[in-house]
Design an enzyme around this catalytic site. Structure first.
Site, PDB file in Angstrom:
ATOM      1  N   HIS A 139       0.912  -1.153   0.075  1.00 11.09           N
ATOM      2  CA  HIS A 139      -0.237   0.081  -0.022  1.00 11.09           C
ATOM      3  C   HIS A 139       0.888   1.156   0.169  1.00 11.09           C
ATOM      4  O   HIS A 139       2.169   1.130  -0.010  1.00 11.09           O
ATOM      5  CB  HIS A 139      -0.903  -0.031   1.243  1.00 11.09           C
ATOM      6  CG  HIS A 139      -2.071  -0.773   1.039  1.00 11.09           C
ATOM      7  ND1 HIS A 139      -3.044  -0.305   0.192  1.00 11.09           N
ATOM      8  CD2 HIS A 139      -2.597  -1.950   1.776  1.00 11.09           C
ATOM      9  CE1 HIS A 139      -4.160  -1.605   0.123  1.00 11.09           C
ATOM     10  NE2 HIS A 139      -4.028  -2.251   0.992  1.00 11.09           N
ATOM     11  N   ASP A 169      -0.380   6.166  -4.571  1.00 14.43           N
ATOM     12  CA  ASP A 169      -1.634   5.764  -5.341  1.00 14.43           C
ATOM     13  C   ASP A 169      -1.712   6.846  -6.545  1.00 14.43           C
ATOM     14  O   ASP A 169      -1.974   6.661  -7.770  1.00 14.43           O
ATOM     15  CB  ASP A 169      -2.615   5.947  -4.519  1.00 14.43           C
ATOM     16  CG  ASP A 169      -2.631   4.531  -3.747  1.00 14.43           C
ATOM     17  OD1 ASP A 169      -1.627   3.872  -3.640  1.00 14.43           O
ATOM     18  OD2 ASP A 169      -3.696   4.343  -3.049  1.00 14.43           O
TER      19      ASP A 169
END
Length: 399
Positions: A139, A169
């Site tokens: 992540h 991201d």
């Protein structure tokens, strides 16, 4: 007509990086079909809250804007055949599975290239398609950690700090995907050839080291927390006000520094410069002075001054009250999909094109909403669609 009108994209991505990349492309006019699993939840699309009176989450309404979507069970031959039929027209593919997943499903770049040699195929993953970590899960926090950025970010006493910003991201995954796809489209326009694009969020964070990374590669010196110009080793920092709000002080250049020191009525600090040898003593003087007034008072003092000082705003202040953000049309009222008069405020795409301004037609629909519509448009009969549903190859959204 949007800037990207005519581009047709199949989006297999989930969570935030891929969907935000295709959101940008869709806002620019591309025709997007998002393909989702009928029996596997998307924790971002399903993340509450939901728009009042609907079964549509705020995130799905935003990330699904200007897109259609379909439920396909890619583990079935029927669904794979549907994708191969779609890719004859929708010749740009975005996928976000771990390396090898699309290959096992029979939907790899090599397989789809057989169907449409001009296909552009973008794989967005954490660590890329090659290297010893290609199969590792991750992540945003993990990519930030492994890129070197967090080793000199945060505070000397407490170490790295969380920011709640999805830098890997969005900053690395979404934006590099858009750049890669549009580069491939341009290349295809000139040569007629499609190609494969390998985007890694971890890769994309390497340049975020910027000046410190460039310096390290020359002199080998590791940057330390609160020792560089931008990580707390200068007056460039956040300072608390009397009412427990914060100011950002970016007065790096001499003229800004001079103006800042004069505004806080500490002109004797001008000669110390923004990054003196004893920076802690300097910053303590600034902290004490900023704590003497509340945020509103400091805003009035710095208003119109050339100092690079701005308040740390709440979302309400930034999204709904800030005059500059209003003037830049960054928050927009968008029609809620399937509703006649309901609208919802959404973050816009920050691109300004004079000849083809962005149009926010309507929010995203619930996942799977257009399954039947898309299949009918492809030429499948009601009977065929019912058989697909019986075999659990597709999912039909119950409106």
């Amino acid at each position: 007509m949007g800037a990207l009108t005519g581009l047709k994209i199949l989006d297999f991505s989930t969570l935030l990086p891929g969907p935000f990349a295709t959101l940008i492309l869709g806002d620019l006019g591309a025709d997007i079909i998002k393909i989702s699993s009928p029996d596997k939840a998307d924790i971002v699309a399903d993340y509450p809250p939901y728009i009042e009176g609907t079964n549509l989450s705020a995130n799905q309404a935003w990330l699904g804007r200007n897109k259609k979507n379909i439920f396909l069970n890619l583990k079935t031959k029927e669904a794979v055949d549907i994708v191969k039929e779609l890719v004859k027209e929708y010749d740009i593919v975005v996928e976000q599975f771990r390396p090898g997943v699309m290959e096992r499903l029979g939907l790899s770049y090599e397989e789809l290239k057989k169907v449409n040699p001009k296909v552009i195929y973008c794989s967005l993953t954490g660590y890329g398609q090659t290297g010893p970590m290609r199969d590792s899960a991750g992540h945003d926090i993990n990519y930030l950690a492994r890129s070197g950025n967090m080793n000199y970010s945060g505070r000397e006493k407490t170490g790295p700090v969380l920011t709640n910003m999805q830098m890997a991201d969005i900053g690395a995954g979404s934006l590099y995907s858009v750049i890669g796809i549009l580069s491939a489209v341009y290349h295809r326009t000139i040569t007629g050839k499609g190609q494969y694009i390998d985007i890694s969020m971890a890769d994309g964070l390497i340049p975020f080291n910027a000046m410190e990374g460039a310096a390290f590669l020359v002199n080998g010196a590791e940057p330390e927390r609160e020792k560089t110009r931008l990580n707390g080793g200068s007056a460039y920092d956040f300072y608390e006000t009397k009412d427990h709000r914060y100011l950002s002080v970016g007065s790096l250049e001499p003229k800004f520094w001079k103006n800042f020191c004069e505004c806080i009525e500490l002109p004797e600090l001008i000669s110390e410069t923004v990054m003196p040898e004893n920076v802690n003593s300097l910053k303590e003087k600034i902290r004490k002075r900023i704590l003497e007034k509340n945020l509103k008072e400091w805003n009035e003092i710095f208003k119109g001054q050339d100092v690079c000082v701005e308040p740390v705003l709440t979302l309400k202040e930034a999204f709904l009250e800030d005059e500059h953000i209003k003037a830049r049309n960054l928050i927009n009222d968008v029609k809620v999909a399937g509703e006649k008069e309901k609208t919802v405020k959404q973050m816009g795409t920050p691109l300004k094109l004079s000849e083809c301004p962005i149009e926010y037609k309507e929010t995203g629909y619930p996942l799977g909403y257009h399954t039947e519509e898309i299949l009918k448009k492809m030429g499948y009969s009601i009977e065929e669609i019912e058989k697909f549903e019986e075999k659990k190859a597709v999912g039909i959204y119950k409106k």
